[in-house]
Design a protein around this motif. Structure first.
Motif, mmCIF file in Angstrom:
data_model
loop_
_atom_site.group_PDB
_atom_site.id
_atom_site.type_symbol
_atom_site.label_atom_id
_atom_site.label_comp_id
_atom_site.label_asym_id
_atom_site.label_seq_id
_atom_site.Cartn_x
_atom_site.Cartn_y
_atom_site.Cartn_z
ATOM 1 N N PHE A 134 0.865 -1.114 -0.065
ATOM 2 C CA PHE A 134 0.088 0.031 -0.157
ATOM 3 C C PHE A 134 0.940 0.999 -0.063
ATOM 4 O O PHE A 134 0.546 2.284 -0.524
ATOM 5 C CB PHE A 134 -0.858 0.051 1.032
ATOM 6 N N CYS A 171 2.342 2.019 -3.822
ATOM 7 C CA CYS A 171 1.442 2.228 -5.031
ATOM 8 C C CYS A 171 1.523 3.489 -5.636
ATOM 9 O O CYS A 171 1.157 4.494 -4.983
ATOM 10 C CB CYS A 171 -0.252 1.921 -4.667
ATOM 11 N N ILE A 220 -4.083 2.958 4.447
ATOM 12 C CA ILE A 220 -4.791 1.339 4.795
ATOM 13 C C ILE A 220 -5.709 1.938 5.809
ATOM 14 O O ILE A 220 -5.663 2.274 6.714
ATOM 15 C CB ILE A 220 -3.548 0.603 5.539
ATOM 16 N N SER A 228 -9.072 2.327 -1.042
ATOM 17 C CA SER A 228 -7.758 1.731 -0.953
ATOM 18 C C SER A 228 -7.603 0.070 -1.235
ATOM 19 O O SER A 228 -7.018 -0.356 -2.243
ATOM 20 C CB SER A 228 -6.951 1.895 0.283
ATOM 21 N N GLN A 229 -8.597 -0.462 -0.595
ATOM 22 C CA GLN A 229 -8.943 -1.940 -1.043
ATOM 23 C C GLN A 229 -9.244 -2.044 -2.179
ATOM 24 O O GLN A 229 -8.730 -3.022 -2.954
ATOM 25 C CB GLN A 229 -9.818 -2.384 0.089
ATOM 26 N N GLY A 283 -6.296 -1.491 -4.626
ATOM 27 C CA GLY A 283 -5.286 -2.391 -4.650
ATOM 28 C C GLY A 283 -5.575 -3.503 -5.447
ATOM 29 O O GLY A 283 -4.829 -4.091 -6.314
#
Length: 350
Positions: A134, A137, A195, A200-201, A204
């Motif tokens: 994370f 990225c 996070i 973000s999830q 990802g």
């Protein structure tokens, strides 16, 4: 698309998702107290492109390694859900079936089931874990990935605002890595996904989607499972997996990512440490530290319940949640040992 994100029905659905299980928290209760006003304000800010995210609240957890969790203000979490409600289906259709994190109908237990099926079918596994996923990225790469499927200036404007709000949040967590062609200005590349954000999830999965397709289509890996940045590649011989490893390192570098060193093909009979369990072809064991962690937590919960600080329903929910997770392994004896200190009235949860 921005009008769809800002629509009343979508914002109301986003509020319900963001507040699920959290309606007793002060900031959520305060938002709900004037729900209509807050949603109208958000809708206007989004439609007129006046929306600006607020500051994050950050804290560390140890599970087991140290991680920085950054929580956005609740009104921003409503916006994150509103955005994902609209754009996630666009990307979901293209994701491979072997990606299990943060997707409807997937999850940890299905990933464990598929891992064990592959462990019974193949002789070897190559387990790859991305370093600082994370924090690493790259915003420019991610935005290009999003723009390819979202040719809508409004949604990209909102994505830019959310990405910009996270710049610097994970700066101290990132250890600089230079890639071929980098110059001294590479250190200033915007990077990092906080996070704790729903976005973000989801992002990802978008970021690693091309890697998934590379593994499936070009490496032609017959058995593959990914959960966030933890990758399992299965095969019947070591040389094939070694070639896959070398190709994978190059592909990750194109995404400005690096794997943890030391990955190598291993017999599946040695056990695969994955998602809190050790998976064997014929059984699963919960990792010892997971049992120890819950045992410590349980003692505190029971003390709080006995003193009246914790209500019965919360204790029951915690017990049933852990037991239902532990049941996905061969843990009858462990569950009995861990829950031996539970009052008899809760015996059914053991």
């Amino acid at each position: 698309m921005l009008a769809e994100i800002a629509h009343w029905d979508n914002l109301l659905l986003a509020f319900r998702k963001a507040s699920k299980g959290k309606r007793g928290r002060p900031e959520v209760a305060a938002f709900e107290y004037r729900l209509e006003d807050h949603l109208v304000d958000l809708s206007g800010e989004l439609r007129e492109r006046r929306y600006r995210p607020g500051p994050y609240a950050s804290f560390y957890i140890h599970d087991p390694k140290r991680r920085l969790i950054s929580a956005a203000p609740f009104r921003d979490r409503v916006v994150h859900h509103a955005l994902c409600n609209v754009i996630e289906p666009v990307f979901e259709r293209g994701f491979v079936a072997d990606s299990y994190a943060n997707r409807l109908g997937k999850g940890t237990h299905r990933a464990l089931n598929q891992t064990q099926r592959y462990a019974r079918r193949f002789d070897y596994v190559l387990q790859v874990d991305v370093r600082q996923f994370f924090p690493s990225c790259d915003h420019a790469l991610l935005r290009a990935m999003l723009a390819r499927k979202l040719p809508d200036a409004g949604s990209l404007w909102l994505i830019d605002r959310i990405l910009e709000s996270g710049v610097g949040v994970l700066a101290e967590e990132y250890r600089m890595v230079y890639f071929p062609g980098d110059d001294l200005f590479a250190v200033n590349r915007p990077r990092g996904l906080p996070i704790g954000n729903l976005t973000s999830q989801f992002w990802g999965n978008v970021y690693l989607d091309s890697l998934d397709h590379f593994i499936k289509r070009e490496l032609r890996c017959p058995g593959y499972v990914r959960y966030v940045d933890d990758l399992l590649l299965f095969g019947d011989d070591k040389p094939t997996l070694w070639r896959g490893w070398r190709a994978l390192v190059e592909r990750l570098a194109a995404l400005r990512l690096t794997p943890h060193p030391g990955a190598h093909p291993r017999p599946v009979t040695e056990g695969i440490p994955f998602l809190g369990f050790t998976v064997y072809p014929a059984r699963r064991r919960l990792k010892q530290r997971k049992g120890v962690q819950f045992q410590r937590k349980l003692r505190g919960l029971v003390r709080a319940w006995e003193s009246g600080e914790l209500d019965t329903e919360t204790l029951k929910a915690s017990l049933s949640g852990w037991v239902n997770h532990a049941r996905y392994g061969n843990t009858v004896g462990l569950r009995k040992a861990v829950l031996s200190g539970v009052p008899e009235s809760f015996a059914l949860y053991s």
